[in-house]
Design a protein around this motif. Structure first.
Motif, PDB file in Angstrom:
ATOM      1  N   LEU A  13     -26.137  15.245  27.330  1.00 35.69           N
ATOM      2  CA  LEU A  13     -25.694  16.338  28.003  1.00 35.69           C
ATOM      3  C   LEU A  13     -25.997  17.634  27.345  1.00 35.69           C
ATOM      4  O   LEU A  13     -26.364  18.433  27.958  1.00 35.69           O
ATOM      5  CB  LEU A  13     -24.044  16.574  27.925  1.00 35.69           C
ATOM      6  N   ALA A  14     -26.138  17.764  26.084  1.00 37.32           N
ATOM      7  CA  ALA A  14     -26.478  18.634  25.228  1.00 37.32           C
ATOM      8  C   ALA A  14     -27.924  18.897  25.506  1.00 37.32           C
ATOM      9  O   ALA A  14     -28.512  19.880  25.652  1.00 37.32           O
ATOM     10  CB  ALA A  14     -26.275  18.431  23.687  1.00 37.32           C
ATOM     11  N   PHE A  15     -28.663  17.734  25.550  1.00 38.87           N
ATOM     12  CA  PHE A  15     -30.239  17.665  25.885  1.00 38.87           C
ATOM     13  C   PHE A  15     -30.356  18.365  27.282  1.00 38.87           C
ATOM     14  O   PHE A  15     -31.367  19.207  27.503  1.00 38.87           O
ATOM     15  CB  PHE A  15     -30.883  16.520  25.689  1.00 38.87           C
ATOM     16  N   ALA A  16     -29.615  18.052  28.253  1.00 39.36           N
ATOM     17  CA  ALA A  16     -29.784  18.673  29.390  1.00 39.36           C
ATOM     18  C   ALA A  16     -29.351  19.951  29.363  1.00 39.36           C
ATOM     19  O   ALA A  16     -30.353  20.890  30.263  1.00 39.36           O
ATOM     20  CB  ALA A  16     -29.057  17.698  30.396  1.00 39.36           C
ATOM     21  N   ALA A  17     -28.376  20.455  28.690  1.00 36.05           N
ATOM     22  CA  ALA A  17     -28.215  21.867  28.653  1.00 36.05           C
ATOM     23  C   ALA A  17     -29.288  22.709  28.155  1.00 36.05           C
ATOM     24  O   ALA A  17     -29.558  23.647  28.420  1.00 36.05           O
ATOM     25  CB  ALA A  17     -26.719  21.827  27.927  1.00 36.05           C
TER      26      ALA A  17
END
Lengths: 251, 507
Positions: free
Chosen positions: B491-495
């Motif tokens: 999720l952090a990567f996507a964000a």
């Protein structure tokens, strides 16, 4: 000029990392001011830095150096406030094909923070003004290019922003489509909005813009009313003045 | 983070995505229909093939003397029930024995009739066959206390009966000559054998299933107790019915041979125990239900994980790369919604699609397995493992995997310049998730805490354990921690992808 300044750009710079560790200075120290009720044109050949400047002013890109205020809000420190006060439009912006114009415009109105109570009314009013009402509930996929163009305009101004940013708004449009844009820009001025637009079509700029700035290779070369520029460069029209300016810089 | 903004984005994306036929197909129709259709179709095919093979009439080419010798051997096998077995039966199941005697009536005096009944001969009255069946099952039970070899005498006799009942014999002399080119396709040693050539051609044209040649003096050779007579059996193992015909002939001859061995041994006052110094008695303590769960329990997680991925795939590409391709991303980014809110709204929709697909595939699988055409003992096993609690727990277990997929797919999709590019990136990703998911299919892989840290694999194993009715604490803990950590990282990567201008404005 007696109307308040809405866009104040101060020393905007943008450097991109290019291939093989090179850097590209797309915009270098661009400063200008645009006011309410004014159409301000950014002129320049392809690759001059017009789009990058407008993207910085609309908060899509973060300036490497310098800053700007939109209606008094700093675009680096208050990007959300800035976004609430601008409408962005370019010839290439698309619509969600599986949604209807009403859904698209309502969606953007909601995201821009238009109060839900007045949003429906605002959309209806906007659609009536732009002549969208007849196809407001058809899927955007099924609309003609001209119809889509109107929906794009409605989407950009659903939150009634004081500043409208338009990146080459007439590029690729036919005469009627371009005419609709020109009418819309004039109407914005009449309503006291500030319109910032980029173009490389000189006769359009001469006809429409109150003031223009010429950008070349990321630098702002000259700024003033079209008449002032022509006089300063002893050119018969804006196109000749532009060629003199840009050609001189290239030489 | 404004929840209202996230909801506005999620609702719009959901509406957008559900108006797309391709997404609906991948999210709803595909997981719902593919398992029942494929599963029922395949199992029906397998079962019907097996049944068809069992009752199929096969044709075996054998000359008159071979046929006579073979049938004689088969009959001999059917009649070879050792008297000891009969004694044991009488003691073991006296009621069933009496029933058989009653059913046989006048025939009871003829021991060969009784033996034929016990051997499963089909030309006897139904009440006799029923009583014999009862006796056979008593004999089959481990409590009968008979040596394994003698217990199998009945099964051998049944095999011989089958040969007699559903096999037709044809004259090998009547087989048409083999077309040219047949010899080249045969194994080297058989090219000069004219029967092999003609049998191969006839089997290929499906008019014959096997050919057998017994030596003319078959019975005499057996009786002489010298070199064993050689029986040539021609068949083609790539044709199921040819294999079946060969199996029948072989089991009839084997049964006969066993009987001969018995006779030779008793002629010398020896017992079979002489030939079998050790008798291993299997005592598999696993209930049949669990044996079956071991197989199906691995397949279920694999399928659910795969559908969790497939369900999220198309919406993710549509919501990221699709926005770039349709030139709508820039206008979306210029709204007051923050990048994180935009990413979160889109993530929720992809996650939802992924979960919907997983739930549907699980439901479809449960439906297929319980309402399918499976044998009753399998159904009983599945109903145990597919209880509501196990299903609910499986979905809880798959949720972090679905979240990870949703975030990864979205990140890839936002990074990609176009739909096509996103699909190109998603293909190796799919491979990466399928391989660990497959591991749960391997029954030997035990859930250890170390495996619990490997993404996808851990959830796959955990779901298998859950469906087996277990909830190993350490595995649950390690899996939960590592998959939540992975989901958070994804999720952090996507964000991050949503906040990087060089990713968003790659041209």
């Amino acid at each position: 000029m007696d109307s308040p300044p809405l866009v104040v750009a101060q020393g905007l710079c943008k450097t991109f990392r290019g291939k093989k560790r090179t850097t590209v200075e797309a915009v270098r120290e661009v400063s200008f001011t645009a006011h309410a009720g004014e159409i301000f044109g950014l002129l320049g050949p392809n690759g001059a830095g017009k789009t990058t400047t407008l993207r910085m002013l609309s908060t899509a890109l973060r300036p490497t150096a310098g800053t700007a205020t939109i209606a008094g809000h700093d675009l680096v420190r208050q990007p959300a406030e800035v976004r609430r006060r601008i409408g962005f439009l370019s010839a290439s912006t698309g619509l969600y094909g599986r949604l209807t114009p009403r859904e698209v415009v309502t969606y953007f109105g909601r995201l821009a923070g238009v109060p839900p109570g007045s949003l429906g009314e605002r959309v209806t009013e906007l659609f009536a003004r732009l002549g969208i009402a007849g196809y407001a509930d058809r899927r955007c996929d099924s609309l003609s290019t001209g119809q889509k163009q109107r929906v794009t305009i409605a989407r950009a101004v659903v939150h009634d922003p004081p500043v409208v940013v338009m990146d080459e708004p007439t590029a690729g449009l036919d005469v009627l489509g371009a005419r609709a844009i020109v009418d819309f820009v004039a109407e914005c001025r009449a309503r006291g909005r500030c319109v910032l637009l980029s173009t490389h079509v000189m006769h359009e700029a001469q006809k429409l813009c109150d003031r223009v700035a010429v950008i070349h290779e990321g630098r702002l070369l000259a700024e003033g009313t079209p008449a002032e520029l022509c006089a300063r460069l002893a050119a018969p029209d804006l196109e000749a003045a532009f060629v003199k300016l840009v050609g001189g810089a290239a030489a | 983070m404004n929840l209202g903004t996230i909801c506005t984005i999620a609702v719009k994306e959901l509406r957008d995505v559900t108006r797309d036929r391709k997404t609906l197909l991948f999210m709803l129709v595909f997981p719902t229909l593919s398992i029942p259709v494929l599963g029922m179709g395949m199992s029906r095919l397998v079962i019907s093939q097996a049944q068809a093979r069992d009752v199929a009439k096969v044709t075996v080419a054998a000359d008159a003397r071979s046929r006579e010798a073979l049938l004689g051997a088969a009959r001999g096998a059917a009649l070879s029930l050792a008297p000891r077995t009969a004694d044991a039966l009488r003691k073991l199941a006296p009621e069933a024995w009496a029933e058989l005697e009653r059913a046989l009536g006048a025939l009871a005096a003829d021991p060969s009739a009784r033996d034929r009944a016990l051997g499963g001969a089909e030309d006897l009255p139904p009440e006799v066959r029923k009583a014999a069946e009862k006796l056979r099952s008593a004999l089959d039970s481990p409590r009968a206390g008979l040596p394994a070899g003698e217990r199998r005498a009945l099964q051998r006799a049944a095999a011989a009966q089958k040969l007699l009942a559903r096999t037709e014999f044809s004259d090998p002399a009547a087989l048409p000559a083999a077309p040219s080119g047949t010899a080249e396709r045969l194994p080297a040693g058989l090219r000069d054998d004219s029967l092999a050539l003609r049998a191969a051609a006839a089997i290929a044209s499906r008019t014959l299933h096997a050919a057998v040649v017994l030596p003319p003096d078959f019975a005499e050779l057996v009786a002489a107790e010298g070199e064993p007579p050689q029986v040539r059996l021609y068949y083609d193992s790539t044709f199921p019915l040819s294999q079946e015909a060969s199996d029948r002939v072989r089991s009839a001859l084997d049964a006969y041979a066993e009987g001969v061995v018995d006779a030779r041994l008793s002629g010398r006052s020896l017992t079979r125990t002489l030939l079998k110094p050790v008798d291993v008695a299997d005592r598999n303590l696993a209930p049949p239900s669990r044996q079956f769960q071991a197989a199906i329990g691995g397949f279920l997680p694999y399928t659910i994980i795969l559908f969790a991925f497939l369900g999220g795939l198309y919406p993710a590409i549509d919501l990221g790369a699709g926005e770039k391709e349709r030139f709508t991303l820039e206008t979306l980014l210029l709204t007051p919604a923050t990048r994180l809110e935009i990413g979160a709204g889109k993530f929720l929709v992809v996650f939802l699609a992924s979960m919907v697909s997983a739930v549907l595939s699980l439901g479809a699988m449960a439906f297929t397995l319980t309402k399918g055409i499976l044998p009753p003992e399998m159904l009983a096993a599945i109903e145990v493992s597919l209880d509501a609690r196990a299903l609910a727990l499986s979905l809880v277990a798959v949720a972090p995997v679905a979240a990870t997929f949703a975030a990864l797919l979205l990140a890839v999709s936002v990074y990609a310049r176009s739909f096509k590019e996103a699909q190109t990136y998603a293909a190796p990703l799919q491979f990466l998730i399928i391989v660990p998911a497959i591991v749960s299919l391997l029954p030997d892989v035990q859930p250890t805490p170390v495996l619990g840290t490997i993404p996808v694999l851990n959830v796959s194993l955990l779901m298998r354990e859950i469906l087996r009715g277990e909830l190993p604490g350490t595995l649950v803990l390690v899996t939960a921690l590592s998959s939540l950590a992975l989901a958070a990282a994804a999720l952090a990567f996507a964000a991050r992808c949503f906040s990087r201008e060089e990713v968003l404005f790659r041209a």
